[in-house]
Design an enzyme around this catalytic site. Structure first.
Site, PDB file in Angstrom:
ATOM      1  N   LYS A 216       6.323  -6.886 -11.697  1.00 26.21           N
ATOM      2  CA  LYS A 216       5.454  -7.841 -11.011  1.00 26.21           C
ATOM      3  C   LYS A 216       5.564  -9.159 -11.772  1.00 26.21           C
ATOM      4  O   LYS A 216       5.166  -9.256 -12.926  1.00 26.21           O
ATOM      5  CB  LYS A 216       4.009  -7.329 -11.016  1.00 26.21           C
ATOM      6  CG  LYS A 216       2.922  -8.390 -10.824  1.00 26.21           C
ATOM      7  CD  LYS A 216       2.916  -8.978  -9.426  1.00 26.21           C
ATOM      8  CE  LYS A 216       1.816 -10.040  -9.298  1.00 26.21           C
ATOM      9  NZ  LYS A 216       0.460  -9.499  -9.250  1.00 26.21           N
TER      10      LYS A 216
ATOM     11  N   ASP B 254       4.402 -12.863 -12.014  1.00 28.40           N
ATOM     12  CA  ASP B 254       3.359 -13.796 -11.608  1.00 28.40           C
ATOM     13  C   ASP B 254       3.885 -15.231 -11.698  1.00 28.40           C
ATOM     14  O   ASP B 254       5.047 -15.473 -12.046  1.00 28.40           O
ATOM     15  CB  ASP B 254       2.129 -13.584 -12.487  1.00 28.40           C
ATOM     16  CG  ASP B 254       0.834 -13.797 -11.728  1.00 28.40           C
ATOM     17  OD1 ASP B 254       0.832 -14.553 -10.741  1.00 28.40           O
ATOM     18  OD2 ASP B 254      -0.198 -13.202 -12.120  1.00 28.40           O
TER      19      ASP B 254
ATOM     20  N   SER C 116       5.245 -13.169  -7.027  1.00 26.61           N
ATOM     21  CA  SER C 116       3.981 -13.806  -6.651  1.00 26.61           C
ATOM     22  C   SER C 116       4.181 -15.232  -6.135  1.00 26.61           C
ATOM     23  O   SER C 116       3.198 -15.935  -5.867  1.00 26.61           O
ATOM     24  CB  SER C 116       3.024 -13.823  -7.854  1.00 26.61           C
ATOM     25  OG  SER C 116       2.605 -12.520  -8.178  1.00 26.61           O
TER      26      SER C 116
ATOM     27  N   ARG D  14       3.619 -11.156  -3.060  1.00 23.05           N
ATOM     28  CA  ARG D  14       2.186 -11.325  -2.856  1.00 23.05           C
ATOM     29  C   ARG D  14       1.986 -12.648  -2.131  1.00 23.05           C
ATOM     30  O   ARG D  14       2.230 -13.712  -2.679  1.00 23.05           O
ATOM     31  CB  ARG D  14       1.466 -11.326  -4.208  1.00 23.05           C
ATOM     32  CG  ARG D  14       1.207  -9.937  -4.787  1.00 23.05           C
ATOM     33  CD  ARG D  14       0.099  -9.212  -4.048  1.00 23.05           C
ATOM     34  NE  ARG D  14      -1.002 -10.131  -3.750  1.00 23.05           N
ATOM     35  CZ  ARG D  14      -1.859 -10.574  -4.659  1.00 23.05           C
ATOM     36  NH1 ARG D  14      -1.787 -10.170  -5.901  1.00 23.05           N
ATOM     37  NH2 ARG D  14      -2.806 -11.424  -4.301  1.00 23.05           N
TER      38      ARG D  14
ATOM     39  N   ASP E 136      -5.909 -12.721  -4.404  1.00 24.69           N
ATOM     40  CA  ASP E 136      -6.084 -11.431  -5.066  1.00 24.69           C
ATOM     41  C   ASP E 136      -7.202 -10.647  -4.386  1.00 24.69           C
ATOM     42  O   ASP E 136      -8.235 -11.209  -4.002  1.00 24.69           O
ATOM     43  CB  ASP E 136      -6.460 -11.622  -6.532  1.00 24.69           C
ATOM     44  CG  ASP E 136      -5.307 -12.167  -7.364  1.00 24.69           C
ATOM     45  OD1 ASP E 136      -4.164 -12.143  -6.882  1.00 24.69           O
ATOM     46  OD2 ASP E 136      -5.565 -12.606  -8.498  1.00 24.69           O
TER      47      ASP E 136
END
Length: 306
Positions: free
Chosen positions: A57, A59, A91, A117, A121
């Protein structure tokens, strides 16, 4: 926290048939203030490979829109050249605002992102889940164009069985999240503690017929069929020609009757058989429409076959 190191942790999780994911950031620092991967994409990807990582993941704190255009592709290339299959979660679009029509989705795909994403959130509340459902419903057609095998819109993690802030979703809410996430072809990423999740929530998370909708080989993201409202109808076309249907009592405070009209679906359907996916039982054959009573915040998830 991991005194034996990440490779030992990876070996342990793999022995349990669990994948190991790790967090990093395409910036100078992570969102928590730890060193980021900006400028170190190649060495970080190689390190993740040597550690036995299965999922990254990445970010986007401490960077910019211009930096994302260079950094996310660099990490994607580094992962692809690492010699290990590592699922790449970006992200990037979550830092580009709320308007999905303005986001460069083809760039995300070209960068090697397997999922991204898109938006805010999630937090452990029904209100948060509703806001994400509304966002996907409002932008469904543009999001659908860029979803497919190997590259997916990520609605954020499942809250099913998660006890953050000392509270759980109700079972109806848990089923609703799992259903709409599956209809929208979102990755199903659990956020609960695997050691303590109870059987009721396990039954939601491990339902094979709902999971089969999420992982359907056609890979076509579903849409909100009805207008946005307290009660909604969602659908997804499946590889065998059938449809997954969600009758969602999103904001009703009591049980409500919700109707799916077969004529509203993309195919010309007058007669269809229906199966309740959570109860895993056939409901029978119906003409033109089907109506069911759905509990507050609940869903009836169906498979409709003409």
């Amino acid at each position: 926290r991991f005194p034996s190191g990440i490779p030992a942790l990876a070996e342990f999780t793999h022995s349990l048939n669990i994948k190991l994911g790790i967090y990093a950031d395409e910036g100078t620092l992570t969102c928590g203030g730890y060193p980021g991967s900006l400028g170190f994409e190649k060495i970080d990807a190689q390190t993740f490979k040597e550690w036995g990582v299965d999922y990254l993941k990445l970010d986007g704190c401490y960077n910019s829109k211009e930096g994302f255009q260079k950094g996310y592709p660099k990490m994607g290339e580094a992962l692809q050249n690492s010699g290990r299959k590592i699922t790449y979660s970006c992200s990037w679009p979550a830092y580009l605002g709320s308007n999905e029509t303005e986001k460069p989705f083809q760039d995300f795909i070209d960068a090697g992102c397997n999922l991204w994403r898109n938006w805010d959130d999630i937090n452990n509340s029904w209100e948060s889940i509703v806001s994400i459902m509304d966002h996907w419903g409002d932008y469904g057609e543009i999001l659908q164009k860029f979803a497919g095998p190997g590259h997916w819109n990520d609605m954020d993690m499942l809250l099913v069985g998660d006890d953050h802030y000392g509270k759980f979703l109700s079972v109806d809410e848990a089923q609703s999240q799992m259903a709409i996430w599956s209809i929208c072809a979102s990755p199903l990423i659990m956020s609960n503690d695997l050691r303590t999740v109870n059987q009721t929530y396990k039954d939601v998370l491990l339902n094979p017929e709902v999971i089969a909708v999420d992982q359907d080989s056609l890979g076509k993201q579903g849409l909100r069929l009805s207008e946005k409202g307290n009660q909604e109808v969602w659908f997804r076309e499946l590889a065998d020609g059938s449809f997954a249907i969600g009758l969602l009592n999103k904001l009703g405070l009591e049980d409500e009757k919700i109707t799916i009209s077969f004529a509203d679906l993309p195919s010309h359907i007058e007669i269809a058989s229906l199966r309740n996916l959570y109860e895993r039982k056939d409901l029978g054959v119906f003409n033109n429409s089907f109506t069911a009573t759905v509990p507050s915040h609940g869903v009836l998830m169906l498979k409709l076959t003409a």
